[in-house]
Motif scaffolding. Sequence first.
Motif, short mmCIF file in Angstrom:
data_model
loop_
_atom_site.label_atom_id
_atom_site.label_comp_id
_atom_site.label_asym_id
_atom_site.label_seq_id
_atom_site.Cartn_x
_atom_site.Cartn_y
_atom_site.Cartn_z
N LEU A 132 0.84 -1.19 0.00
CA LEU A 132 0.00 0.00 0.00
C LEU A 132 0.87 1.24 0.00
O LEU A 132 1.72 1.41 0.86
CB LEU A 132 -0.90 0.01 1.24
CG LEU A 132 -2.14 -0.87 1.16
CD1 LEU A 132 -2.99 -0.70 2.40
CD2 LEU A 132 -2.97 -0.53 -0.08
N TRP A 133 0.65 2.08 -0.99
CA TRP A 133 1.42 3.32 -1.09
C TRP A 133 0.46 4.45 -1.40
O TRP A 133 -0.22 4.43 -2.43
CB TRP A 133 2.49 3.18 -2.18
CG TRP A 133 3.18 4.45 -2.57
CD1 TRP A 133 3.10 5.07 -3.78
CD2 TRP A 133 4.04 5.24 -1.78
NE1 TRP A 133 3.87 6.20 -3.78
CE2 TRP A 133 4.46 6.33 -2.56
CE3 TRP A 133 4.51 5.15 -0.46
CZ2 TRP A 133 5.32 7.32 -2.08
CZ3 TRP A 133 5.37 6.12 0.02
CH2 TRP A 133 5.77 7.19 -0.79
N LEU A 134 0.37 5.41 -0.51
CA LEU A 134 -0.57 6.52 -0.67
C LEU A 134 -1.96 6.00 -1.04
O LEU A 134 -2.56 6.42 -2.01
CB LEU A 134 -0.07 7.50 -1.73
CG LEU A 134 1.36 8.03 -1.55
CD1 LEU A 134 1.77 8.87 -2.74
CD2 LEU A 134 1.47 8.84 -0.27
N GLU A 135 -2.45 5.05 -0.27
CA GLU A 135 -3.80 4.49 -0.41
C GLU A 135 -4.02 3.71 -1.69
O GLU A 135 -5.15 3.49 -2.10
CB GLU A 135 -4.85 5.59 -0.31
CG GLU A 135 -4.41 6.59 0.72
CD GLU A 135 -5.47 7.32 1.45
OE1 GLU A 135 -6.44 7.73 0.82
OE2 GLU A 135 -5.27 7.49 2.66
N GLU A 136 -2.94 3.30 -2.35
CA GLU A 136 -3.10 2.52 -3.57
C GLU A 136 -2.27 1.26 -3.43
O GLU A 136 -1.15 1.31 -2.91
CB GLU A 136 -2.62 3.35 -4.77
CG GLU A 136 -2.77 2.65 -6.09
CD GLU A 136 -2.09 3.41 -7.22
OE1 GLU A 136 -2.28 3.04 -8.37
OE2 GLU A 136 -1.33 4.36 -6.93
N ASP A 137 -2.81 0.13 -3.90
CA ASP A 137 -2.04 -1.11 -3.88
C ASP A 137 -1.15 -1.14 -5.12
O ASP A 137 -1.64 -1.30 -6.23
CB ASP A 137 -2.97 -2.32 -3.86
CG ASP A 137 -2.20 -3.62 -3.72
OD1 ASP A 137 -0.96 -3.56 -3.50
OD2 ASP A 137 -2.82 -4.69 -3.83
N VAL A 138 0.16 -0.95 -4.93
CA VAL A 138 1.06 -0.91 -6.08
C VAL A 138 1.75 -2.25 -6.34
O VAL A 138 2.59 -2.35 -7.23
CB VAL A 138 2.14 0.21 -5.94
CG1 VAL A 138 1.49 1.57 -5.91
CG2 VAL A 138 3.01 -0.02 -4.72
N ALA A 139 1.38 -3.28 -5.58
CA ALA A 139 2.02 -4.58 -5.77
C ALA A 139 1.81 -5.07 -7.19
O ALA A 139 0.69 -5.11 -7.68
CB ALA A 139 1.44 -5.59 -4.77
N GLY A 140 2.90 -5.41 -7.86
CA GLY A 140 2.80 -5.98 -9.20
C GLY A 140 2.63 -4.96 -10.30
O GLY A 140 2.56 -5.32 -11.47
N LEU A 141 2.57 -3.67 -9.97
CA LEU A 141 2.54 -2.66 -11.02
C LEU A 141 3.93 -2.55 -11.64
O LEU A 141 4.91 -2.86 -10.99
CB LEU A 141 2.14 -1.30 -10.45
CG LEU A 141 0.68 -1.15 -10.03
CD1 LEU A 141 0.44 0.24 -9.44
CD2 LEU A 141 -0.24 -1.38 -11.22
N PRO A 142 4.02 -2.13 -12.91
CA PRO A 142 5.35 -2.03 -13.53
C PRO A 142 6.24 -1.02 -12.77
O PRO A 142 5.74 -0.01 -12.27
CB PRO A 142 5.07 -1.53 -14.94
CG PRO A 142 3.61 -1.49 -15.11
CD PRO A 142 2.94 -1.75 -13.84
N PRO A 143 7.53 -1.31 -12.70
CA PRO A 143 8.45 -0.46 -11.94
C PRO A 143 8.41 1.01 -12.35
O PRO A 143 8.51 1.89 -11.49
CB PRO A 143 9.83 -1.05 -12.24
CG PRO A 143 9.58 -2.43 -12.70
CD PRO A 143 8.22 -2.47 -13.31
N HIS A 144 8.27 1.29 -13.65
CA HIS A 144 8.31 2.69 -14.06
C HIS A 144 7.09 3.45 -13.55
O HIS A 144 7.15 4.64 -13.30
CB HIS A 144 8.44 2.81 -15.58
CG HIS A 144 7.38 2.12 -16.37
ND1 HIS A 144 6.20 2.72 -16.67
CD2 HIS A 144 7.33 0.87 -16.87
CE1 HIS A 144 5.45 1.86 -17.37
NE2 HIS A 144 6.12 0.74 -17.50
N TYR A 145 6.02 2.72 -13.36
CA TYR A 145 4.82 3.33 -12.82
C TYR A 145 5.02 3.66 -11.33
O TYR A 145 4.70 4.74 -10.87
CB TYR A 145 3.67 2.34 -13.01
CG TYR A 145 2.32 2.86 -12.60
CD1 TYR A 145 1.49 3.48 -13.52
CD2 TYR A 145 1.88 2.72 -11.29
CE1 TYR A 145 0.26 3.96 -13.14
CE2 TYR A 145 0.64 3.19 -10.90
CZ TYR A 145 -0.16 3.81 -11.83
OH TYR A 145 -1.39 4.28 -11.45
#
Lengths: 250, 348
Positions: free
Chosen positions: A51-64
């Motif tokens: 969780l990063w700033l209320e968003e689940d970023v797990a598995g999102l592309p690194p550049h994102y």
Amino acid sequence: MQFGGLCAVNDFSIELKPGELVGLIGPNGAGKTTVFNMITGSLKPTSGRVLWLEEDVAGLPPHYVAARGIARTFQNIRLFGDMTVLENVMVSFHFRLRSSFWEAMTGLPGYGREERRIRKDALEFLEEMGLLHLANEKASSLAYGQQRRLEIARALATRPKLLLLDEPAAGMNPPETRELAELVRELRTKYDLTILLIEHDMKFVMGLCGRIQVLDYGITIATGSPAEIQCNPDVIRAYLGGEGDGQCLR
Amino acid sequence: MKNRNLILNILGISALFGVLRLFEAYGSEYQVRILDNMGVFITLAVSYNLVVGVCGQLHLGPNAFITIGAYTSALLTMSPAEKQMSFIITPLVWPLNVLHAPFALSLVAGGVMAALFAFLISFPVFRVRGDYLAIVTLGFGEVVRVLANALQSVTNGPLGLKGLPPRTNLWWSWGIAVLTTLLVVKLINSSYGRAMKAIREDETAAKAMGIDPFRHLVLAFMVSAFFSGVSGGLLAHLITTISPTLFTFFLTFNLLMIIVVGGLGSTTGAIVGAVLFTWGSEALRVVESDMNFGLFTIPGIPGMRMVLFSLILLLVIIFARHGVMGRGEITWNRIASGWGALAGRKSA
Ligand SMILES: Nc1ncnc2c1ncn2[C@@H]1O[C@H](COP(=O)(O)OP(=O)(O)O)[C@@H](O)[C@H]1O
Ligand SMILES: [Mg+2]
């Protein structure tokens, strides 16, 4: 995080408050870098969330993830070796570029202004890290300690909110390490950073971090203030094996 | 400094066109032909280098883009009557059979079609890297050649297209070479070019710094395909006859040789390589003809030039891996500082 049959990091949880400086330590192969890879999107955790700033970023592309304000350095230095020191830092401004590639390719004045601003800002980051005099050198020609500092400059230039440093002092001599600790402290205040760092140099970690989390075989065996960690029997055993009873890490 | 370079660029290009004008007026047909070829190969090498040298992706299918550009442009400049006469076995499909466009427009259309094709294949191509990317692009190069053979109602199959207007001259071939070089160099030196080089140097790190590799590789691929397509149109109207056997992997191999010998990643290197190659393949023609040593004669062996070229390539790879230029560039600044150093030594 599961790699085939190997469970590299298990049931890991960490919470970072804005502005905190937290250390992640543990013996080699404990899974520290794997944690960084999961946070930055290099690896998709087999289960769980980031969780990063209320968003689940797990598995999102690194550049994102990077564009969302999480920057990192690499344990095995990964600079753009054949590019200049200045170019290495300028790359970090690219994802914010306003000009389209048409404007860049035809060299319109709007792009020219942006390019000049990027150059100026990149030079400031170099100055900050004491690398200004090396701006036009090839990155691969730098000394080891300088390369580590360039990695930090490049990460800072993405203007992150969270900075992940993977063994930033590895390969540095004691005076360089002391200087680095001072620098990290300054950067944190100046850029309002939250910092999570991995480091083996106990003096460095203990002196710098307000809170420390210890990993061993992918499992968190302790968390707490430097003083608590230093004399925690589980931590001593993980580092020194059986014969460390009654001692403290320093 | 900036103004000085601009002025030098203008002077340099004017001088180049002055020389071309002289050749046009006083040169032999043979010399002009070599120069025509040289211009086209400069465009091809500079655009191919963008993907292979700058982005570091070993793409082995530029012949596909050249083919598409050549056919597109040729089908547009041939008059409907000529097309009807050429397509004797299977008639040409509508609307290609009625379309007729001026040369300039046909070149742009060739470039656009090639770029569109590049966009379509970029999804499978940039899913993989390294050896796999090389194999996939090689495959697409073959696919296009096979299609050119099979799609008789578009390409006239193995018969090819004959009697194209010989529109490619020194001005077209070198004008486009200069334009391509200026644009590609601008792109490489821009923030986009830095992102492409970062991907080449370390893709993991580039991603961690916020760069989307797919987007930038597709961009480079399409720009490269566009100029390759335009060159295909130029080649078609230089040779005036095209057929599926003209643009095989052999052409790709030659381009690869040019940019490796010039120095992968260097645009001026690609230009030097293209000039050496086009000039060399003519100069080395002697080795394919009978050689008379007075007492005895060595019979000419067709294909001997390629053997020599391959040998040169081998030597470069073994002894001078970085080619003529390495990744360096010949720039006015460099020339000026070299000149300054020389002048300084003389006055001292
Ligand atoms: N991509 C990967 N594939 C397979 N195994 C991996 C991968 N990355 C790390 N590992 C394994 O996971 C374990 C933890 O590695 P790492 O996170 O690099 O440890 P640390 O940084 O704490 O030294 C090690 O046993 C390592 O071999
Ligand atoms: Mg590690």
